[in-house]
Design a protein around this motif. Structure first.
Motif, mmCIF file in Angstrom:
data_model
loop_
_atom_site.group_PDB
_atom_site.id
_atom_site.type_symbol
_atom_site.label_atom_id
_atom_site.label_comp_id
_atom_site.label_asym_id
_atom_site.label_seq_id
_atom_site.Cartn_x
_atom_site.Cartn_y
_atom_site.Cartn_z
ATOM 1 N N ALA A 70 0.816 -1.216 0.000
ATOM 2 C CA ALA A 70 0.000 0.000 0.000
ATOM 3 C C ALA A 70 0.848 1.264 0.000
ATOM 4 O O ALA A 70 0.488 2.268 -0.622
ATOM 5 C CB ALA A 70 -0.937 0.003 1.199
ATOM 6 N N ILE A 71 1.968 1.242 0.694
ATOM 7 C CA ILE A 71 2.780 2.462 0.801
ATOM 8 C C ILE A 71 4.075 2.373 0.001
ATOM 9 O O ILE A 71 4.917 3.282 0.079
ATOM 10 C CB ILE A 71 3.078 2.798 2.277
ATOM 11 C CG1 ILE A 71 3.896 1.680 2.938
ATOM 12 C CG2 ILE A 71 1.798 3.068 3.042
ATOM 13 C CD1 ILE A 71 4.243 1.990 4.396
ATOM 14 N N GLY A 72 4.261 1.299 -0.757
ATOM 15 C CA GLY A 72 5.417 1.194 -1.630
ATOM 16 C C GLY A 72 6.717 0.881 -0.924
ATOM 17 O O GLY A 72 7.768 1.401 -1.312
ATOM 18 N N VAL A 73 6.672 0.038 0.119
ATOM 19 C CA VAL A 73 7.858 -0.335 0.890
ATOM 20 C C VAL A 73 7.897 -1.861 0.976
ATOM 21 O O VAL A 73 6.848 -2.513 1.061
ATOM 22 C CB VAL A 73 7.815 0.282 2.311
ATOM 23 C CG1 VAL A 73 9.030 -0.150 3.132
ATOM 24 C CG2 VAL A 73 7.752 1.803 2.219
ATOM 25 N N GLN A 74 9.087 -2.426 0.957
ATOM 26 C CA GLN A 74 9.209 -3.873 1.043
ATOM 27 C C GLN A 74 8.685 -4.398 2.381
ATOM 28 O O GLN A 74 8.814 -3.737 3.413
ATOM 29 C CB GLN A 74 10.666 -4.302 0.869
ATOM 30 C CG GLN A 74 11.212 -4.076 -0.534
ATOM 31 C CD GLN A 74 12.622 -4.602 -0.677
ATOM 32 O OE1 GLN A 74 13.247 -5.037 0.286
ATOM 33 N NE2 GLN A 74 13.123 -4.579 -1.919
ATOM 34 N N GLU A 75 8.108 -5.613 2.337
ATOM 35 C CA GLU A 75 7.563 -6.229 3.541
ATOM 36 C C GLU A 75 8.605 -6.364 4.633
ATOM 37 O O GLU A 75 8.325 -6.128 5.819
ATOM 38 C CB GLU A 75 6.992 -7.611 3.200
ATOM 39 C CG GLU A 75 6.436 -8.358 4.411
ATOM 40 C CD GLU A 75 5.949 -9.744 4.063
ATOM 41 O OE1 GLU A 75 5.559 -10.484 4.994
ATOM 42 O OE2 GLU A 75 5.948 -10.103 2.860
ATOM 43 N N SER A 76 9.828 -6.715 4.256
ATOM 44 C CA SER A 76 10.886 -6.890 5.256
ATOM 45 C C SER A 76 11.201 -5.583 5.976
ATOM 46 O O SER A 76 11.481 -5.576 7.181
ATOM 47 C CB SER A 76 12.158 -7.431 4.584
ATOM 48 O OG SER A 76 12.611 -6.538 3.568
ATOM 49 N N ALA A 77 11.122 -4.461 5.237
ATOM 50 C CA ALA A 77 11.378 -3.155 5.857
ATOM 51 C C ALA A 77 10.266 -2.809 6.842
ATOM 52 O O ALA A 77 10.525 -2.284 7.939
ATOM 53 C CB ALA A 77 11.494 -2.077 4.786
#
Length: 328
Positions: A35-42
């Motif tokens: 949704a916010i354009g960030v990797q899941e791990s981050a």
């Protein structure tokens, strides 16, 4: 190897709150990241950092995603409020930077009943209605001290005096008028000269610009070999004119004041008496609302000079008013 948990109390960053709220709203680190354009791990890593800093678990983790713990539900309300406050604060600062709100503090030395300054304030208020305007009466020395201490943004003063540590711009000019009872013999004339006034008694206000009017009367009439009779009245400008009407003495005003049509008084201009008006401000004042106000004042001055070149375009150095400390 077991991960060592950080001690509570570390610094919490805005992204920690943003990722936490997104995860709570989507119920999944993966969905929040998408949704916010960030990797899941981050997302997962920053949420874990936030839990370490708070010293409490915010989510129950399971194969289907995440759900809030009791501590997480309580913290979610706070996190949302913080994000909302930061957003509103950023919008306020951005609006101030665009001069959409804020405050302009203006030192005045005369009436704003009509004329250039009255029109400027009206135009600025129409364009920037969310900016608060504060007007402060006072004498030039008080205004300049307030400008240097950033308690005022700008002062509108008469004359061509340059003040140390301040910038100045000539904006407009006004004629000087005598106020006299409407039954006074001089009221029959269209215009007066200083010799016409040499034998007349005068009254001035104790408040500004009374002292400056007093000093100017003394200078002008002393040049004619007269020592004028001048009484100082402990009233403001509004109550000074009714005293003229009942015959207590004459007084002087600038042209902007002549719209005050009080019963029993008449205004007559003094030949060749012109007051130059200037804006004075600190060159290091970075108030965006004030800078917009000053810009509008300069534009209005240029337009006014083109419309009425016989009066408004008179520069201080060319004006008949020769005093270094005139009144307004």
């Amino acid at each position: 190897m077991k991960r060592e948990r950080a001690k509570p109390g570390g610094q919490i960053e805005f992204r920690h709150l943003r990722y936490f709220v997104a995860s709570a709203e989507h119920g999944s680190f993966r969905k929040a990241g998408a949704a916010i354009g960030v990797q899941e791990s981050a997302i997962s890593r920053r949420v874990r950092d936030l839990e370490d800093r708070l010293g409490a678990s915010l989510f129950h983790r399971h194969n289907a995603g995440v759900c809030l713990t009791f501590a997480g539900r309580r913290f979610l309300r706070r996190a949302r409020q913080i994000i909302r406050n930061l957003g509103e604060g950023a919008n306020d600062i951005a609006a101030a930077g665009r001069a959409e709100n804020g405050c302009v503090r203006i030192g005045i030395y005369s009436s704003i009943a009509s004329g250039f300054l009255a029109e400027l304030l009206h135009s600025y208020g129409r364009r920037h209605g969310d900016v608060r305007i504060e007007l402060v009466d006072g004498n030039p020395d008080e205004h300049i001290a307030a400008i240097r201490q950033f308690r005022l943004d700008v002062a509108f003063l008469t004359g061509d005096r340059d003040w140390p540590a301040c910038d100045r711009a000539h904006l407009w000019c006004e004629r000087v008028f005598v106020v006299l009872p409407d039954q006074h013999p001089l009221a029959a004339r269209a215009e007066l000269t200083w010799p016409d006034l040499a034998e007349e008694p005068f009254i001035v206000s104790e408040a500004a610009p009374g002292q400056e009017i007093h000093d100017h009367l003394v200078r002008e009439l002393a040049a004619l070999g007269r020592h004028p009779e001048i009484q100082v009245q402990s009233v403001g400008r509004d109550n000074l004119l009714p005293l003229v009407a009942i015959g207590r003495g004459l007084t002087l005003v600038s042209e902007a004041m002549t719209v005050a049509l009080l019963p029993g008084i008449t205004y007559r201009p003094i030949t060749d008496e012109i007051l130059p008006f200037s804006a004075v401000w600190s060159p290091i004042n970075d108030n965006p609302a004030f800078r917009r106000f000053l810009s509008m004042a300069k534009v209005a001055s240029t337009k006014s000079a083109k419309i009425t070149p016989t009066l408004s375009s008179v520069e201080p150095s060319a004006a008949p008013w020769r005093s270094r400390d005139p009144w307004r």
